[in-house]
Design an enzyme around this catalytic site. Structure first.
Site, PDB file in Angstrom:
ATOM      1  N   SER A  52      -9.795  -0.473   7.221  1.00 35.01           N
ATOM      2  CA  SER A  52      -9.256  -0.377   5.857  1.00 35.01           C
ATOM      3  C   SER A  52      -8.536  -1.598   5.309  1.00 35.01           C
ATOM      4  O   SER A  52      -8.201  -1.619   4.131  1.00 35.01           O
ATOM      5  CB  SER A  52      -8.319   0.825   5.753  1.00 35.01           C
ATOM      6  OG  SER A  52      -9.088   1.974   5.564  1.00 35.01           O
ATOM      7  N   LYS A  91       0.850  -1.192   0.000  1.00 38.39           N
ATOM      8  CA  LYS A  91       0.000   0.000   0.000  1.00 38.39           C
ATOM      9  C   LYS A  91       0.884   1.239   0.000  1.00 38.39           C
ATOM     10  O   LYS A  91       1.931   1.257   0.665  1.00 38.39           O
ATOM     11  CB  LYS A  91      -0.908  -0.036   1.241  1.00 38.39           C
ATOM     12  CG  LYS A  91      -1.931   1.092   1.308  1.00 38.39           C
ATOM     13  CD  LYS A  91      -2.815   0.945   2.546  1.00 38.39           C
ATOM     14  CE  LYS A  91      -3.857   2.038   2.646  1.00 38.39           C
ATOM     15  NZ  LYS A  91      -4.721   1.886   3.850  1.00 38.39           N
ATOM     16  N   SER A 120      -9.660   1.814   2.963  1.00 32.71           N
ATOM     17  CA  SER A 120      -8.805   2.574   2.061  1.00 32.71           C
ATOM     18  C   SER A 120      -7.763   1.718   1.344  1.00 32.71           C
ATOM     19  O   SER A 120      -7.183   2.184   0.370  1.00 32.71           O
ATOM     20  CB  SER A 120      -8.087   3.669   2.860  1.00 32.71           C
ATOM     21  OG  SER A 120      -7.246   3.098   3.836  1.00 32.71           O
TER      22      SER A 120
HETATM   23  N1  GLN Z   1     -13.063   4.279   6.476  1.00 35.22           N
HETATM   24  C1  GLN Z   1     -12.469   4.729   7.689  1.00 35.22           C
HETATM   25  C2  GLN Z   1     -12.035   6.155   7.507  1.00 35.22           C
HETATM   26  O1  GLN Z   1     -12.335   6.715   6.531  1.00 35.22           O
HETATM   27  C3  GLN Z   1     -11.303   3.857   8.050  1.00 35.22           C
HETATM   28  C4  GLN Z   1     -10.117   4.083   7.198  1.00 35.22           C
HETATM   29  C5  GLN Z   1      -8.928   3.255   7.602  1.00 35.22           C
HETATM   30  O2  GLN Z   1      -9.048   2.238   8.257  1.00 35.22           O
HETATM   31  N2  GLN Z   1      -7.757   3.722   7.216  1.00 35.22           N
HETATM   32  O3  GLN Z   1     -11.420   6.735   8.333  1.00 35.22           O
END
Ligand code: GLN
Length: 490
Positions: free
Chosen positions: A178, A79, A154
């Site tokens: 995410s 990532k 994400s």
């Molecule tokens: N969807 C959540 C956010 O927008 C979690 C994102 C994540 O785990 N990086 O913060």
């Protein structure tokens, strides 16, 4: 079966037996990236030359039978929030365009030491803020199961890469879901380890008290193998734990007979799709058949996890992101009239809408006069959530629920409604706030779209979550289903 369709453990055996070389395997995956990369848009950067060089070095190790690790010669995607020395690392943000880290993340170094092969940097929501990958500062990622749908986020690029054969496995990061949510939406396995299990050194920070790096793989064995490779104390991350890392493969096949598994009633949230709920109920039935006892439990503060998260995460993000001012990393607007103006121009042009929204929310929540009402209050809620889990884990060994209340939704469906988007993580966020670990495994398909089962275990009991996950996988065929992009190549 083509090489890029296989698992780490399968390929490891073939590499050790000298049936294939890492160079061949890497070429196979790179060819699949060429073939379907324009469809998924999973990568921000493909490091072809680096991959081929590493493959060659891995083949030397394999030939000499020296320093051969389970990941030697295995092509892996990273990532884009993970720093790789001298390889562009942007966290999916324009503000880091062209940033070349002067050092590599600890997890990257550990994979390198094992002789893994790096395919490139995967697309993600900007600074990991999002649940659909549509907040990427570059372009959205398309779900390999249905290209008009999101892969989740994400870590959507990592998930899509594994689900399409553009990587054998990947690393993602999970602050509120995410890793697990995109794993669920793309039909792969994804684990968020306990906070402190994996070093965050060299991870571009979103919310430092919640972020964890973890594996995204095609099955549970691979998940255990990849976690084993990256877990453990690192003196460069003061929050990384000194606890010894257990042998995750040693207990993987112990089964669930005699285990107590809890089903939090709050995790069957309003708005959960009926097909998702049905798959989870079926999975629970299967565990019962396998000799586990199932007990309904309550995590009474689950409903306030999401609001607490959307104070704590933006608060930490607003502080972490203050460093991007154009003078130190990546992008600089270069049009300001003076220094302050230059900072403002850089941040105006460099950050996307969601990142700006979080910086404003976080700055507000931390400001004098509001700190007690918001940030402090949210921290108290966090303590209640930690206690909820502790109480539940005095009665059961692990918890079962859905990973995401819905399957993958169409691109654009929720981009106009931030709150609808935030609701995607309603059942993944508590594990981050509660300092426990969780894994998502494939548990069915509805209309050709994957569903994920979430297994949550106490802090630093990853082996328990993996053991339950493996018992499920061994008794079912769901993990064998391949996305059209992966399966069509058979
Ligand atoms: N969807 C959540 C956010 O927008 C979690 C994102 C994540 O785990 N990086 O913060």
């Amino acid at each position: 079966m083509r090489l890029f369709q296989r698992t780490i453990h399968d390929l490891h055996q073939m590499l050790v037996d000298r049936e294939i070389s890492s160079a061949e395997l890497t070429e196979s995956v790179l060819a699949q990236i060429e073939a379907v990369g324009e469809k998924t848009r999973a990568y921000l950067l493909v490091t072809r030359d680096l991959a081929l060089r590493q493959a060659k070095a891995a083949d030397e190790r394999l030939k000499r039978k020296r320093d051969v690790a389970p990941l030697t010669g295995i092509p892996i995607a990273l990532k884009d929030v993970l720093c790789v020395k001298d390889v562009t690392s942007t966290a999916g943000s324009k503000i880091l365009k062209g940033f070349l880290p002067p050092y590599s993340a600890t997890v990257v170094e550990r994979l390198e030491a094992d002789g893994a092969v790096f395919l490139g940097k995967t697309n993600c929501d900007e600074f990991a803020m999002g649940s659909s990958n549509e907040n990427s500062g570059y372009w959205p990622v398309h779900n390999p199961w249905a290209l008009d749908r999101v892969p989740g986020g994400s870590s959507g690029g990592s998930a899509a890469a594994v689900a399409s054969g553009e990587a054998i496995a990947a690393l993602g990061s999970d602050t509120g879901g995410s890793i697990r949510q995109p794993a669920a939406l793309t039909g792969i396995v994804g684990m968020k380890p306990t906070y402190g299990r994996v070093s965050r050194y060299g991870l571009i920070a979103f919310a430092s008290s919640l972020d964890q790096i973890g594996p995204m793989t095609r099955d549970v064995v691979d998940c255990a193998v990849l976690l084993q490779a990256v877990a453990g104390h690192d003196r460069r991350d003061s929050t990384s734990s000194q606890r010894p890392v257990p042998d995750y493969l040693a207990t993987l096949r112990n089964g669930v007979k005699g285990m107590k598994l809890g089903v939090p009633k709050e995790y069957f949230v309003a708005g959960m799709e009926p097909a998702v709920e049905q798959s989870i109920r079926d999975a629970i039935g299967l565990f019962e058949q396998q000799g586990a006892s199932i007990e309904e439990v309550s995590l009474p503060h689950s409903d306030v996890a999401l609001p607490a998260y959307y104070i704590i995460a933006p608060a930490e993000a607003s502080s972490n992101l203050a460093r991007y001012d154009g003078t130190r990393y990546g992008f600089q607007a270069g049009s300001g009239r003076n220094l302050i103006d230059e900072y403002m121009q850089t941040r105006e042009e460099g950050f996307g809408a969601e990142v700006k929204r979080r910086i404003m929310l976080g700055t507000y929540a931390l400001s004098a006069g509001y700190y007690d009402a918001y940030y402090l209050q949210a921290q108290k809620v966090r303590t209640l959530i930690i206690e909820d889990f502790k109480r539940a884990f005095t009665r059961v060994d692990a918890l079962l629920g859905a990973t995401s209340p819905t399957v993958a939704f169409p691109l654009g469906a929720k981009t106009q409604d931030p709150v609808a988007m935030y609701l995607n993580d309603i059942i993944t966020i508590p594990a981050n706030l509660g300092n426990v670990c969780g894994v998502s495994v494939p548990c069915g398909l509805v209309d050709g779209l994957p569903i994920g089962l979430q297994i949550i275990a106490p802090g630093f009991r990853e082996e328990v979550a993996l053991r339950v996950a493996y018992a499920f996988e061994a008794a079912t065929e769901f993990h064998k289903a391949q996305s059209p992009l992966l399966g069509a190549a058979a």
